[in-house]
Design an enzyme around this catalytic site. Structure first.
Site, PDB file in Angstrom:
ATOM      1  N   ASP A  27       0.863  -1.196   0.000  1.00 53.12           N
ATOM      2  CA  ASP A  27       0.000   0.000   0.000  1.00 53.12           C
ATOM      3  C   ASP A  27       0.899   1.245   0.000  1.00 53.12           C
ATOM      4  O   ASP A  27       1.766   1.393   0.853  1.00 53.12           O
ATOM      5  CB  ASP A  27      -0.901  -0.027   1.244  1.00 53.12           C
ATOM      6  CG  ASP A  27      -1.978   1.034   1.194  1.00 53.12           C
ATOM      7  OD1 ASP A  27      -3.160   0.682   1.306  1.00 53.12           O
ATOM      8  OD2 ASP A  27      -1.631   2.224   1.065  1.00 53.12           O
ATOM      9  N   ASP A  54      -3.557   2.282  -5.439  1.00 51.67           N
ATOM     10  CA  ASP A  54      -2.291   2.292  -4.687  1.00 51.67           C
ATOM     11  C   ASP A  54      -2.075   1.049  -3.843  1.00 51.67           C
ATOM     12  O   ASP A  54      -1.217   1.030  -2.964  1.00 51.67           O
ATOM     13  CB  ASP A  54      -2.219   3.551  -3.805  1.00 51.67           C
ATOM     14  CG  ASP A  54      -2.868   3.376  -2.446  1.00 51.67           C
ATOM     15  OD1 ASP A  54      -3.912   2.693  -2.375  1.00 51.67           O
ATOM     16  OD2 ASP A  54      -2.329   3.905  -1.470  1.00 51.67           O
ATOM     17  N   GLU A  55      -2.833  -0.003  -4.116  1.00 47.56           N
ATOM     18  CA  GLU A  55      -2.840  -1.114  -3.174  1.00 47.56           C
ATOM     19  C   GLU A  55      -3.072  -2.440  -3.896  1.00 47.56           C
ATOM     20  O   GLU A  55      -3.921  -2.515  -4.787  1.00 47.56           O
ATOM     21  CB  GLU A  55      -3.993  -0.802  -2.226  1.00 47.56           C
ATOM     22  CG  GLU A  55      -4.290  -1.728  -1.171  1.00 47.56           C
ATOM     23  CD  GLU A  55      -5.593  -1.331  -0.456  1.00 47.56           C
ATOM     24  OE1 GLU A  55      -5.945  -2.059   0.443  1.00 47.56           O
ATOM     25  OE2 GLU A  55      -6.254  -0.329  -0.817  1.00 47.56           O
TER      26      GLU A  55
HETATM   27  P1  TTP Z   1      -5.378   4.956   0.968  1.00 48.48           P
HETATM   28  O1  TTP Z   1      -4.319   3.931   0.725  1.00 48.48           O
HETATM   29  O2  TTP Z   1      -6.538   4.597   1.816  1.00 48.48           O
HETATM   30  O3  TTP Z   1      -4.743   6.233   1.638  1.00 48.48           O
HETATM   31  P2  TTP Z   1      -3.356   6.924   1.399  1.00 48.48           P
HETATM   32  O4  TTP Z   1      -2.508   6.154   0.447  1.00 48.48           O
HETATM   33  O5  TTP Z   1      -3.604   8.347   1.026  1.00 48.48           O
HETATM   34  O6  TTP Z   1      -2.705   6.925   2.843  1.00 48.48           O
HETATM   35  P3  TTP Z   1      -2.038   5.719   3.658  1.00 48.48           P
HETATM   36  O7  TTP Z   1      -0.604   6.128   3.838  1.00 48.48           O
HETATM   37  O8  TTP Z   1      -2.773   5.656   4.944  1.00 48.48           O
HETATM   38  O9  TTP Z   1      -2.197   4.492   2.828  1.00 48.48           O
HETATM   39  O10 TTP Z   1      -5.944   5.492  -0.399  1.00 48.48           O
HETATM   40  C1  TTP Z   1      -5.154   5.633  -1.562  1.00 48.48           C
HETATM   41  C2  TTP Z   1      -5.564   6.853  -2.361  1.00 48.48           C
HETATM   42  O11 TTP Z   1      -6.931   6.760  -2.717  1.00 48.48           O
HETATM   43  C3  TTP Z   1      -5.431   8.145  -1.598  1.00 48.48           C
HETATM   44  O12 TTP Z   1      -4.142   8.715  -1.715  1.00 48.48           O
HETATM   45  C4  TTP Z   1      -6.504   9.004  -2.182  1.00 48.48           C
HETATM   46  C5  TTP Z   1      -7.567   8.043  -2.658  1.00 48.48           C
HETATM   47  N1  TTP Z   1      -8.719   8.051  -1.717  1.00 48.48           N
HETATM   48  C6  TTP Z   1      -9.823   8.829  -2.010  1.00 48.48           C
HETATM   49  O13 TTP Z   1      -9.863   9.497  -3.049  1.00 48.48           O
HETATM   50  N2  TTP Z   1     -10.876   8.850  -1.125  1.00 48.48           N
HETATM   51  C7  TTP Z   1     -10.865   8.116   0.041  1.00 48.48           C
HETATM   52  O14 TTP Z   1     -11.828   8.179   0.823  1.00 48.48           O
HETATM   53  C8  TTP Z   1      -9.720   7.310   0.333  1.00 48.48           C
HETATM   54  C9  TTP Z   1      -9.675   6.499   1.602  1.00 48.48           C
HETATM   55  C10 TTP Z   1      -8.678   7.320  -0.573  1.00 48.48           C
HETATM   56 MG    MG Z   2      -2.210   4.071   0.647  1.00 48.42          MG
END
Ligand code: TTP
Ligand code: MG
Length: 353
Positions: free
Chosen positions: A8, A103-104
């Site tokens: 992730d 991203d995952e």
């Molecule tokens: P996530 O992996 O949930 O969050 P993140 O990568 O920003 O942070 P973390 O370090 O905790 O993993 O989500 C990935 C991307 O998806 C995030 O950068 C933006 C998008 N996203 C949205 O657009 N809306 C949302 O509600 C979430 C949770 C994520």
């Molecule tokens: Mg993330």
């Protein structure tokens, strides 16, 4: 026991923006959230998180928590580009990939011999490659079951790794707060807490019938997770289980003979890319043509071998579909047998969330 890796990216959209505009690095930033302060933000960087700003938060709330928050317009094209790049990196290690979002992704590396089969070293190498090639950090979770790999990738964020070995699995899950189980949202958590349930170990001593009563199907799933049971394999789609080669021509082709010539020339390349020792057996063959108007067509047929005669027949069918249109691309692919399908039939006791 299987070996899963969950990768992730760290504050993904925000990280891309900070990479491309270093001025933003030490400021609290959020992506999205319109200038008129309506709408919600997509994500934010770590400095903003210190103020309590979170993904999907109303922009107005985020600005109240963090008045100096810098709102950055998102660039979806760039995020998709990075997402494709990291998927390309994953494919260097395994074909068993299940992307969950941009991203995952989950990777199943059970049958991979790289790094003497060490999922930990594979995960570290993936993180290194992502960093070197995209300038972004990713976190990884390594575990024998899927949901724990996902939980683990969050444990040492950002730029961290957490490995749960088979011998640590039971204890790790036992102590796991229920809010960390994927699928347990705010409402479910409140309900669980009201029943006196906070950690997986609380679920273990709670009657399964009651869980069923309160949470329906999800109750059964919760019970399984709390007992460190997760039989799910990756859901990979067929596209990822195929190997193909293709060529875009300098000049459009007008006849079936010309197309056949190109196809025959592509065949050795296809054979080269199919290393039958590493890949599952072939399930079907396919031919793709893209016409001069960019319309494309694919014809497939079941076959266990790469049969040239059959390929010519498929190509002819595809060509005829063009009704005289010129051809700008010729592609060949094989679909591979899904080794998982028979195993999956035997699994889970309860349906999943
Ligand atoms: P996530 O992996 O949930 O969050 P993140 O990568 O920003 O942070 P973390 O370090 O905790 O993993 O989500 C990935 C991307 O998806 C995030 O950068 C933006 C998008 N996203 C949205 O657009 N809306 C949302 O509600 C979430 C949770 C994520
Ligand atoms: Mg993330």
């Amino acid at each position: 026991m299987r070996k899963f890796i969950h990768i992730d990216m760290d504050c993904f959209y925000a990280a891309v923006e900070m990479r491309d505009n270093p001025d933003l690095k030490n400021k609290p930033i959020a992506i999205g959230g319109s200038a008129d302060r309506r709408g919600v933000i997509a994500t934010c960087n770590y400095p903003a998180r210190e103020f309590g700003v979170r993904s999907a938060m109303a922009t107005a709330t985020a600005l109240r928590l963090c008045p100096n928050l810098v709102l950055v317009k998102g660039r979806m094209d760039e995020y998709i580009k990075v997402s494709e790049h990291i998927k390309e990196i994953f494919l260097r290690y395994t074909n068993e990939i299940e992307p969950l979002s941009l991203d995952e992704a989950f990777l199943d590396v059970t049958d991979i011999d790289l790094f003497e089969g060490s999922a930990t070293y594979i995960a570290e190498d993936i993180r290194r490659a992502i960093w070197e090639e995209t300038g972004l950090t990713a976190s990884a979770g390594v575990a024998p079951i899927k949901f724990v790999a996902k939980v683990a990738s969050d444990e040492n964020k950002p730029d961290g790794i957490c490995v749960i070995t088979p011998s640590q699995l039971d204890e790790f899950v036992k102590k796991l707060p229920l809010k960390k189980i994927p699928g347990v949202g705010k409402v479910t958590l409140e309900k669980l807490n009201k029943l006196g349930l906070y950690k997986c170990e609380d679920i273990r001593t709670y009657p399964i019938e009651k869980l069923h009563k309160h949470f329906g199907k999800f109750g059964a799933s919760l019970w399984k997770r709390a007992h460190a049971i997760d039989d799910r394999r990756l859901s990979t789609n067929r596209k990822r289980k195929s190997i193909g080669v293709e060529r875009t021509l300098d000049n459009d082709l007008v006849s079936i003979e010309e197309c056949t010539d190109v196809m025959i020339k592509l065949l050795p390349k296809l054979h080269e890319r199919i290393d039958t020792k590493k890949h599952s057996p072939i399930k079907s063959l396919g031919v793709k043509l893209k016409f001069s108007d960019f319309q494309q067509t694919t014809v497939e047929q079941q076959s266990k071998i790469i049969n040239e005669q059959l390929l010519v027949e498929l190509l002819t069918k595809a060509f005829e579909r063009g009704k005289g249109k010129k051809v700008r691309l010729v592609g060949l692919h094989v679909a591979l047998l899904d080794k998982l399908s028979t195993d999956q039939l035997a699994l889970p006791l309860f349906s999943e969330e």
